[in-house]
Each structure stands twice: as C-alpha cells, then as structure tokens.
Design a protein around this motif. Structure first.
Motif, PDB file in Angstrom:
ATOM      1  N   UNK B 294       1.401  -7.677 -14.345  1.00 34.34           N
ATOM      2  CA  UNK B 294       2.068  -6.513 -13.762  1.00 34.34           C
ATOM      3  C   UNK B 294       2.361  -6.790 -12.283  1.00 34.34           C
ATOM      4  N   UNK B 295       3.624  -6.768 -11.911  1.00 36.12           N
ATOM      5  CA  UNK B 295       4.026  -7.040 -10.530  1.00 36.12           C
ATOM      6  C   UNK B 295       4.042  -5.773  -9.690  1.00 36.12           C
ATOM      7  N   UNK B 296       3.519  -5.893  -8.453  1.00 37.50           N
ATOM      8  CA  UNK B 296       3.521  -4.767  -7.510  1.00 37.50           C
ATOM      9  C   UNK B 296       4.390  -5.183  -6.317  1.00 37.50           C
ATOM     10  N   UNK B 297       5.604  -4.644  -6.223  1.00 37.98           N
ATOM     11  CA  UNK B 297       6.522  -5.093  -5.166  1.00 37.98           C
ATOM     12  C   UNK B 297       6.214  -4.441  -3.822  1.00 37.98           C
ATOM     13  N   UNK B 298       5.987  -5.267  -2.818  1.00 38.30           N
ATOM     14  CA  UNK B 298       5.585  -4.729  -1.516  1.00 38.30           C
ATOM     15  C   UNK B 298       6.710  -3.920  -0.856  1.00 38.30           C
ATOM     16  N   UNK B 299       7.952  -4.212  -1.222  1.00 38.40           N
ATOM     17  CA  UNK B 299       9.079  -3.499  -0.591  1.00 38.40           C
ATOM     18  C   UNK B 299       9.167  -2.027  -1.009  1.00 38.40           C
ATOM     19  N   UNK B 300       8.398  -1.634  -2.020  1.00 38.12           N
ATOM     20  CA  UNK B 300       8.453  -0.227  -2.453  1.00 38.12           C
ATOM     21  C   UNK B 300       7.476   0.649  -1.670  1.00 38.12           C
ATOM     22  N   UNK B 301       6.840   0.050  -0.669  1.00 37.26           N
ATOM     23  CA  UNK B 301       5.974   0.838   0.197  1.00 37.26           C
ATOM     24  C   UNK B 301       6.827   1.211   1.405  1.00 37.26           C
ATOM     25  N   UNK B 302       7.428   2.392   1.386  1.00 29.47           N
ATOM     26  CA  UNK B 302       8.415   2.712   2.426  1.00 29.47           C
ATOM     27  C   UNK B 302       7.827   3.606   3.514  1.00 29.47           C
ATOM     28  N   UNK B 303       8.446   3.539   4.684  1.00 23.18           N
ATOM     29  CA  UNK B 303       8.014   4.354   5.826  1.00 23.18           C
ATOM     30  C   UNK B 303       8.097   5.833   5.475  1.00 23.18           C
ATOM     31  N   UNK B 304       7.105   6.554   5.884  1.00 23.59           N
ATOM     32  CA  UNK B 304       7.133   8.009   5.714  1.00 23.59           C
ATOM     33  C   UNK B 304       6.845   8.458   4.295  1.00 23.59           C
ATOM     34  N   UNK B 305       6.403   7.523   3.439  1.00 23.73           N
ATOM     35  CA  UNK B 305       6.078   7.914   2.065  1.00 23.73           C
ATOM     36  C   UNK B 305       4.789   8.730   2.081  1.00 23.73           C
ATOM     37  N   UNK B 306       4.770   9.887   1.419  1.00 23.68           N
ATOM     38  CA  UNK B 306       3.557  10.721   1.456  1.00 23.68           C
ATOM     39  C   UNK B 306       2.344   9.974   0.885  1.00 23.68           C
ATOM     40  N   UNK B 307       1.184  10.301   1.436  1.00 21.80           N
ATOM     41  CA  UNK B 307      -0.075   9.669   1.027  1.00 21.80           C
ATOM     42  C   UNK B 307      -0.315   9.760  -0.475  1.00 21.80           C
ATOM     43  N   UNK B 308       0.045  10.946  -1.043  1.00 19.12           N
ATOM     44  CA  UNK B 308      -0.273  11.138  -2.457  1.00 19.12           C
ATOM     45  C   UNK B 308       0.523  10.178  -3.352  1.00 19.12           C
ATOM     46  N   UNK B 309       1.692   9.722  -2.873  1.00 15.69           N
ATOM     47  CA  UNK B 309       2.483   8.775  -3.673  1.00 15.69           C
ATOM     48  C   UNK B 309       1.779   7.412  -3.670  1.00 15.69           C
TER      49      UNK B 309
END
Lengths: 95, 521
Positions: B294-309
């Motif tokens: 299972x790949x976890x793409x680092x680019x999907x961690x975006x600025x201002x993303x709420x903590x709960x996401x």
C-alpha cells in the motif's frame, strides 16, 4: 496571462453566449482568478513529453462501414423547439 | 414489518430471492420515503412512480419463477446525466428544458436488463460542474448529515415509584444536531444524499474530477469511479469526454461491487469502452490483503489540511497494516499540477461538448432577430454561472494563439501525472491510500467559496489526479470528525484492478464500520 474586458467580450462572442456589461466585468475577475491558478503549469519541465492523446493505451475501435441505424427522422426532431415535416426550423440565415 | 428501505442491496437481494419480501413492497417503501423526504432534501428532480411500480411488478413475476437477474427488484435512483427513454434527462440544466430522450444510456439499459427498478432522476450540479450540488437549476441538494455537538447533561435527582427510589443524579453526554444545512458535495449530490438518506438502495453517478468520490465522502457512503473505459459513456450527457466515467454510490462496499458489475460492460457504441470481460467484483470482498503493498503518497499532505483528516489517514494506514499489508512511502511528484491541468482540459472539452446546446435541436430556445442572436440569447439564459465560466475558460484556452500555451501544456503535464502513477505501480505498489477530501461537508452558500471559484475547485484536489490518469478510485467512509460529520478515505488502483479496490476497501469498512445520519427530515 490575464484577460481584459474586451477579451472577455470576444470570447463570449466566440462561445455564443450573450453577456451584459455587468456580466463581462464579473467574468473578467473570475476568469483571471482561474487563469492565475493554472499559471503554475508553466513551471513544469515538459521537454521530451508528448501530450496525452489516449487515456487508456488501446487501438481505436473500428467497425464495418455499413448502415446500422436510421429511418428515425421523427425521433431525431422529437425534442426540437421548432420543426416542420421533420426539419429543424431556425430563423432565416440567407437573405 | 421493519423498514425495507434500511436493507442493503445484498440483504434485499437475499430477501427477494427467498420470497420473504416482494419487489413491489420494497419499491412502495422507497416511493413513500421519497414522498416524505424530498421536500426537505431535494435529492430527486423527477420521481417515476408509475414506471417503478410497473418494473417492480415485472420483477415480482420473474422472481416467482426463479428467473430474477442480478439486481432483480432492487430500487435505484439515476443521476439526471444518464439518458433514460421518455424520462426527464436534463443534466439539471435550464438549457435542456423538457428533454426526454428516445433512447436509453448503455449503463441504465444494463441495470434494467439485470432487473433493477427505476425510482426517478437525481439532482446534480448543472452538467456535472460543481463540488457542492449548488449549481443545479433545480436548487441545491441538502446533506442528510448535520453537525452535532456533544453536550454534558446533568441528570436531575428523581424520586420514582412507591419504593421511593432516589436516583443519585450524575451526568451523561448526548449529541444534539445543529440546524445549519450542509452540502452533500457534488456533482453527484442527489445520488449521495438519496443513498445516505435511504431514498434508494443505490444510485448511479458520474465522476469527471471527483463527482462520485467527494459526495460519497461527504455523506458516509461508498463511491467508486472505475477505470476510464470500464463503463460505457454512451447515452450519458457529455461534460469532459476524456475524463468522464460512470460508477455507483452505495451504502457499503459490497453493494458498490454488485452495482458496478451490472453497470460495466463492453459497448461497441463507445469507442473508448475497453474489451475486457467484467469480473465478479463481489468475489474480491473478504479476500485477505496480507502482503499487499500500500503506497502512501507524501504529496497528499497539503498545507492547511485539518488535523482530523491527517488522523483519519493514519487510522487507515494502521488498519491496513494490522490486516497484513506492507505500507510504503511513495512520491507522486506532479500531484500539485493535476488540479490546474484539469481546469484547462475539462473546460476545453466542455466548451466543445456544450456547443450542441444552441436552441435548435432540443431544449430551450430564446428567440432573436437572427440565428446568432438566437444562439447567444438561448445559451445566456440556458446555462448557469458556473457552466458559462467553464465554457468561457475552455473557449479561451482553445482560441487561436493560446492553444499551445494552455491546452497542449496541460495535456503534456497530464502525461507526467499518469507517469508518476505508472512508476509507483511498476515498483510493486498494489494500491494507494489517500484522504478522499481535504475537509468534511461545508455549509450551503459558503461565502468564501462563492467569492472565489478556485476555493470550490480545491475540493477535488485528492480525487482529480485519478481522472487525469484514467485510474480507478474508491471513496470509503472511515470515521466521523469531531462535529459528527463523515470523512472518507480514497484508494487508487492500477487500471482495471477495481477488484483490489473492493478487497482493500472492505478491510477499511470492517475496521471503521458503516455510518448513518440521524434522521431529522
């Protein structure tokens, strides 16, 4: 790149959408916001990359060049706002 | 009898085949639920009660003889984008006023051939352009979910009965619903609301940049956009032909698998329909994912993303790891360019596809002094603001002198986005896990989004990459945010490996459970 009011009016004409002065002014701002957003594509190095022409790599399907459908003139015009004897009616085009 | 609308498709299928219930009974249950709920939720733009009753009756006749199809007697809602013979098909646009096609889309024809019952046509963003279902000519759809608050309530000391029992008091917590109306997401907002609020057993939807997965995430439902070419586009009103794909929205992963199997087909009428047999997707559910990468793409961690996401994403990673999957960090370097490239490609294709609405062949006509004025007035009156905006952008980027700078550049970037995925799949990654949306459902008439179209577009930041690369993606509910709203995770697979998505989504579903809104409507 950004657009001015004149360009917006020209594009609206190309798209065959009537716009009022007020619409055109509002659209100028909106279009510039979107064009500003897509501007970042210019920083991508695309040297040696071709444009996508097919989403799934596959050969275009072809079929025999024969009539498979037809004789449905009444169906074709059934949803038209104005028709006469299975023709679409439009305002006079040629004087 | 218990409420038949609460049955999943797989449960209803078993009861119908076992003759415990009839198609007529379940259809009537849905029709009366729609009657009661639709004024509040606005999910349906046309209810086809007579047709539904006729179809149910025919289903019952087949079920009695043991000849039922895969979806025999299952009542479904159909997004207004699908051509349905003799029935309201207007892409929820004013410009298609009164349009009733004389043909049936391949996807819906497949559903009826398998015995499904049509309840009606579902609301959507006009021409599938929107992420909140607020651009519909028929008004916004309301999300059955509402924010809630956890209150601590002090229990009063009470005296009870003859025995003079005295309760000691104390506290308890209770959730109370907020009154603010939320969007169901879009463009398939009617489909998502109808499924979530028990107004159909499942629904058809379409996805050009996230229009199945984002509303599914906003309503606690499951939505899958299959690989480009899996479902025929024939008879579906076209938005952006190289991105559009049909798929189902359902209450659980199994139901989505059942629906997709019937919707998908090989269709000679769509030249992009792929010649591959349709597998039994349901058979993938329950298969272990031990050893899956299972790949976890680092680019999907975006600025201002709420903590709960972020927290939800980590939970998803933990569930898959616990089930035996191998978690690997991956990079999809061109991710941030997917949305800007989409906002060139999609409007460009839309401006071409929507050129056909000219007041001549169908729908609305506003008279003018000559034919050009008739075209311009018809299109000005017939299209809403968002649609006009996209036609204008599309016309501009395709116009002489700008084609290379915009359209060609975007199509090249699109190839790079696709290549990013191909590289990670070639490295052995089986499936990619990301959040489905950058936030939970937001309020109707959100002022920030109304003021800036780009803010609305950012809703699709995690889903749009999948359309650009033509891959399959599924949104599966994974939990509730602190305000009690559903959040979803997205799984992205290799082309035509929808089975891997169902298999993996089922693991998430088993860990997370399923989510139903508290009824207020």
């Amino acid at each position: 790149m950004s657009v001015d009011l004149q360009t917006v009016k020209r594009v609206a004409r190309l798209a065959r959408i009537a716009v009022s002065e007020e619409d055109a002014e509002r659209m100028t701002g909106e279009l510039n916001a979107i064009l500003g957003f897509v501007e970042q594509l210019n920083e991508v190095d695309v040297s040696g990359v071709g444009p996508m022409t097919s989403v799934t790599p596959m050969e275009m399907k072809k079929r025999q060049d024969v009539v498979t459908d037809g004789n449905k003139a009444a169906d074709i015009v059934a949803n038209a706002p104005a028709t006469e004897e299975n023709f679409f009616l439009v305002p006079k085009v040629v004087e | 009898m218990s409420d038949l609308t609460r049955l999943t498709i797989s449960q209803a299928r078993a009861k119908l085949r076992g003759k415990e219930i009839t198609a007529t009974e379940i259809t009537e249950a849905y029709l009366s639920a729609i009657d009661r709920a639709n004024p509040a939720l606005n999910a349906y733009v046309a209810v086809t009660g007579d047709r539904a009753r006729d179809m149910a009756k025919a289903s019952d006749a087949r079920l009695v003889k043991g000849e039922g199809g895969a979806l025999e007697g299952i009542p479904l809602g159909i997004k207004d984008l699908f051509g349905t013979e003799g029935v309201h098909t207007q892409a929820c646009s004013h410009v298609l006023d009164g349009f009733k096609p004389l043909y049936e889309s391949t996807v819906t024809a497949n559903l009826w051939a398998d015995g499904a019952v049509m309840l009606g046509k579902l609301n959507m963003d006009e021409f599938a352009m929107g992420s909140s279902n607020e651009t519909s000519y028929y008004g916004p759809v309301i999300n059955p979910w509402r924010r809630s608050r956890l209150d601590t309530v002090v229990m009063p000391t009470t005296h009870q009965g003859d025995g003079g029992f005295v309760s000691a008091g104390g506290t308890k917590t209770q959730r109370s619903l907020d009154n603010a109306q939320l969007v169901p997401g879009g463009s398939s907002g009617g489909s998502a609301t109808a499924v979530s609020a028990f107004l159909c057993a499942g629904a058809t939807a379409t996805d050009t940049g996230g229009s199945i997965r984002q509303p599914a995430a906003f309503t606690g439902t499951v939505g899958i956009k299959p690989t480009y070419g899996r479902c025929s586009r024939w008879g579906i009103v076209a938005f952006a032909s190289s991105l559009d794909q049909a798929g189902p929205i359902a209450r659980d992963v199994r139901d989505a698998a059942i629906l997709l199997r019937s919707m998908a087909s090989v269709d000679p009428k769509d030249t992009t329909s792929v010649d591959r047999p349709v597998p039994d997707y349901e058979a993938a559910i329950g298969k272990p994912i031990k050893g899956m990468k299972v790949g976890i793409p680092k680019e999907y961690r975006v600025d201002g993303m709420p903590e709960e996401i972020e927290a939800l994403w980590q939970k998803g990673i933990a569930w898959l790891r616990d089930a035996g999957a191998e978690i690997v960090d991956i990079s999809l370097p061109h991710t941030k360019y997917a949305l800007p490239a989409y906002y060139i490609v999609a409007p460009a294709e839309a401006s071409s596809n929507l050129a056909r609405y000219d007041g001549v062949r169908y729908g609305l006509r506003v008279p003018g002094k000559d034919i050009v004025e008739m075209y311009e007035k018809t299109r000005a009156a017939g299209f809403g603001r968002e649609v006009k905006r996209r036609i204008m952008i599309g016309t501009y980027v395709l116009s002489a002198g700008y084609y290379d700078a915009y359209y060609l550049q975007a199509q090249k970037v699109r190839n790079l986005i696709k290549r990013d995925f191909e590289n990670v799949f070639a490295a052995g990654v089986d499936v990619i896990l990301t959040p489905a949306t950058p936030s939970a459902a937001f309020g109707i008439a959100d002022e920030d989004m109304a003021a800036d179209p780009v803010k609305m577009y950012l809703n699709d930041i995690f889903t749009v990459t999948v359309n650009m690369a033509g891959l399959p993606g599924i949104a599966v509910p994974a939990g509730l945010d602190p305000k009690g709203l559903p959040l979803g995770l997205q799984l992205i697979g290799r082309p035509f490996e929808e089975e891997t998505l169902f298999q993996t989504a089922a693991v998430i579903e088993q860990a997370a459970g399923t989510f139903q809104p508290e009824k207020w409507w």
